[in-house]
Design a protein around this motif. Structure first.
Motif, PDB file in Angstrom:
ATOM      1  N   TRP A  38      22.858 -32.698   8.102  1.00 33.01           N
ATOM      2  CA  TRP A  38      22.307 -31.341   8.051  1.00 33.01           C
ATOM      3  C   TRP A  38      22.760 -30.642   6.764  1.00 33.01           C
ATOM      4  O   TRP A  38      21.975 -29.934   6.118  1.00 33.01           O
ATOM      5  CB  TRP A  38      22.755 -30.562   9.281  1.00 33.01           C
ATOM      6  N   GLN A  42      20.065 -29.239   4.270  1.00 29.06           N
ATOM      7  CA  GLN A  42      19.815 -27.806   4.273  1.00 29.06           C
ATOM      8  C   GLN A  42      20.562 -27.039   3.176  1.00 29.06           C
ATOM      9  O   GLN A  42      20.089 -26.003   2.737  1.00 29.06           O
ATOM     10  CB  GLN A  42      20.217 -27.210   5.636  1.00 29.06           C
ATOM     11  N   GLU A 474      21.834 -28.950  15.199  1.00 26.38           N
ATOM     12  CA  GLU A 474      21.868 -29.234  13.766  1.00 26.38           C
ATOM     13  C   GLU A 474      22.092 -30.717  13.511  1.00 26.38           C
ATOM     14  O   GLU A 474      21.407 -31.333  12.683  1.00 26.38           O
ATOM     15  CB  GLU A 474      22.974 -28.408  13.113  1.00 26.38           C
ATOM     16  N   ALA A 506      18.840 -23.214  14.390  1.00 22.69           N
ATOM     17  CA  ALA A 506      18.713 -24.556  13.809  1.00 22.69           C
ATOM     18  C   ALA A 506      17.350 -25.164  14.133  1.00 22.69           C
ATOM     19  O   ALA A 506      16.716 -25.787  13.274  1.00 22.69           O
ATOM     20  CB  ALA A 506      19.835 -25.449  14.332  1.00 22.69           C
TER      21      ALA A 506
END
Length: 636
Positions: A38, A42, A474, A506
């Motif tokens: 993640w 991200q 996540e 998320a």
């Protein structure tokens, strides 16, 4: 220089990562509750690259961290009622209000979801496991959480130098109201709820219930599907015995007041007895006693003065004391004292043969057991197959019901291992899964369901069921994003947890990049599972429902959080994935019907029998026979 250093992040803090790696030294990075996949996707793809950054693999640390937490919880947390506070034990200090008041605290539950203590201990255990695997010269913990900063300052790390750095990525603790405010908010909230619900129920007709018939304890509306509709259905006991009835503790008083007419009709139709009617006003007003208030605040102030609680390299006393303070000032204890009083009076007047309740070993269940003790028999219903990591089920000192009910053999085995006599454990079938039993009796055509779900024949349909912990969401979607890179065409359908129907931040962030199936609103979860090629979920009994419907489950366990609902005991019948590579391998095997997938499918029949039990016999009959086979005994 080639110094070995550790950076601990409790959030996706790109700035802390950049500042640490500027010196060119090698840094190991430990994400607490976080996911490297993640993070890379991200937040920080560039900062994660290079020879100076090495993310520690949480899979290697998780087994030891779980064992550390389990040991501490049963050695140090479970016996907290004996902790000295002044000249008495904590349990004795609570006896002035109600002898059983300790068992109504959330701390006594030992669970990970109602208070943060277990997750906090797991974070510290992961740091300890990292230090056990590698000697570090310097350990920097970047955090905005005061509890973690405080714990780090107590560390005895055998030569490593700990430093605390401020973090802007994780949410801080926030400012807590004073102890007095928290106490009175809980006490007055319990009284307001009681008075409002009793006023709403004043015009409701009392259902006719016969003595010596079984009653089911329930929270309304929390445990009900469609609570105001004609098909109002209890989530754990949707098909109770024909002569059974419900003992209902109502909550959410303003909602109850707004819908009091509809609720009155539902209560009459489903034979619901409103427990608030059995609480005496003086019992409620006792919650506001100035003497009780002063005694509670004095007790809370004395909590830190007991013995220190060492947890690995850290002093965990402050964490445990804060958890106790939260429990003693929170609303659960106030509510459950009233529940116990109501159950005691209702059991004496209505004389049920049994009071059956959903067993997750929470304080409210102890209120039912203790209220019924000496008046009728109680039976807890184990509706889940989770093993050693589900800590509340293994506590041996808590008040126990007279018997246990379980869907299948695995629940019976766990109950026996936890100390219940086998002759007091009965199988009752999948009481929580009445919809599944009906679906299996009337199967639907898979090809037409796939068309309905917008899934072409050549594209795998994947159903994803996130959990209620955002860190797990996540980790799941971070791994899924990486696993599906290069996988080929697919369709994804998401169904959220019933306790979080709108999902979380998320989920909202992740969904935009996946090839989503256009599923009409009226399509049920069972329709999706019937049509799907695979289910990707966090540890849940949904995995076994998927098996029953012919859908292969992949259970994703986030190794960075405590896995209370682990299903790793069932890897002979399902896949367990803990990162993107394992998730991709599982998806490839399922798509290609590889030997691993065929072997797991061959184990489905046995896994369903062990977990869900008998899925073909009507559930009401199974419950009736289970109770009839247990010896009636009012607890003494």
């Amino acid at each position: 220089m080639n110094r070995r250093r550790l950076l601990v992040l409790d959030g996706y803090d790109v700035g802390a990562l950049r500042r640490a790696t500027e010196d060119g030294d090698r840094w190991d990075v430990l994400l607490l509750r976080g996911s490297e996949a993640w993070f890379r996707w991200q937040a920080a793809a560039a900062e994660c690259e290079g020879d100076t950054v090495h993310f520690l693999d949480p899979k290697a640390l998780a087994p030891g961290a779980h064992e550390r937490v389990r040991t501490f919880v049963f050695d140090a947390v479970e016996p907290l009622d004996a902790r000295p506070v002044g000249r008495r034990s904590l349990a004795a200090a609570l006896e002035g209000e109600l002898k059983t008041s300790w068992w109504f605290t959330e701390t006594s539950e030992l669970g990970p979801y109602r208070t943060p203590l277990v997750f906090q201990l797991y974070d510290l255990a992961m740091i300890d496991e990292a230090m056990a695997a590698q000697r570090y010269e310097t350990i920097i913990v970047a955090t905005s959480a005061s509890w973690l900063a405080g714990a780090v300052k107590t560390a005895a790390a055998g030569g490593a130098v700990f430093q605390v750095a401020a973090s802007g990525a994780a949410a801080g603790d926030g400012r807590r109201p004073s102890r007095a405010v928290r106490y009175w908010r809980s006490a007055l909230g319990a009284i307001f709820s009681l008075v409002t619900i009793r006023a709403a129920a004043a015009a409701w007709r009392r259902p006719g219930v016969r003595p010596r018939t079984p009653a089911v304890f329930t929270f309304y509306p929390a445990w009900w599907r469609d609570p105001l509709g004609s098909g109002a259905d209890e989530r754990f006991f949707s098909d109770p015995p024909e002569d059974g009835w419900f003992l209902c503790w109502l909550h959410d008083p303003l909602w109850v007041w707004r819908h009091r007419r509809a609720i009155g009709s539902m209560v009459e139709r489903r034979r619901g007895v409103v427990l608030q009617r059995y609480v005496r006003l003086r019992e409620a007003l006792a919650l506001c006693s100035p003497v009780r208030f002063a005694r509670t605040l004095r007790l809370v102030a004395e909590l830190p003065n007991g013995p220190r609680l060492r947890f690995g390299s850290f002093d965990a006393t402050a964490l445990v004391v804060r958890d106790l303070e939260r429990s003693l000032l929170g609303g659960e204890r106030f509510q459950d004292e009233l529940v116990a009083a109501a159950v005691a009076r209702a059991a004496a007047r209505l004389q049920p043969a049994w009071i059956v309740y959903r067993a997750e070993f929470q304080p409210s269940e102890r209120a039912v057991v203790l209220g019924a003790r000496g008046r009728t028999s109680t039976a807890g219903f184990l509706h889940y197959p989770f093993g050693r990591n589900y800590l509340p089920g293994w506590g041996r000192r808590q008040p126990r019901p007279d018997a246990m009910l379980s869907c299948g053999e695995i629940g019976r085995a766990h109950a026996a291992e936890a100390g219940w006599p086998r002759e007091r454990i009965a199988l009752c079938g999948p009481q929580r899964h009445a919809g599944l039993v009906k679906r299996l009796a009337a199967p639907r055509d898979r090809a037409s369901l796939r068309r309905l779900c917008g899934a072409e024949a050549a594209r795998p349909l994947l159903v994803v069921a996130p959990a209620i912990v955002q860190a797990d969401t996540e980790a799941l979607f971070g791994a899924l994003y990486a696993a599906l890179d290069g996988f080929g065409p697919y369709r994804l359908a998401v169904r959220t947890h019933p306790n979080r129907p709108c999902g979380d931040a998320a989920l909202a962030t992740a969904l935009g990049v996946f090839e989503l199936a256009e599923v009409p609103q009226h399509v049920s979860l069972y329709d999706l599972l019937d049509a799907a090629d695979a289910l990707v979920t966090i540890g849940s009994t949904l995995a076994f429902e998927a098996m029953a419907l012919g859908c292969m489950p992949i259970v994703f366990e986030n190794p960075s959080t405590y896995a209370a609902t682990s299903l790793s005991d069932f890897e002979d019948a399902l896949y367990v994935a803990r990162d993107a590579a394992q998730l991709r391998a599982a998806l490839d095997e399922i798509r290609g019907n590889a030997p691993g997938a065929r072997r797991r499918r061959a184990g489905w029949t046995d896994a369903i029998r062990r977990t869900l039990g008998d899925t073909s016999t009507p559930l009401a009959g199974q419950m009736t026979r289970a109770l009839a086979g247990l010896p009636l005994r009012a607890a003494g």
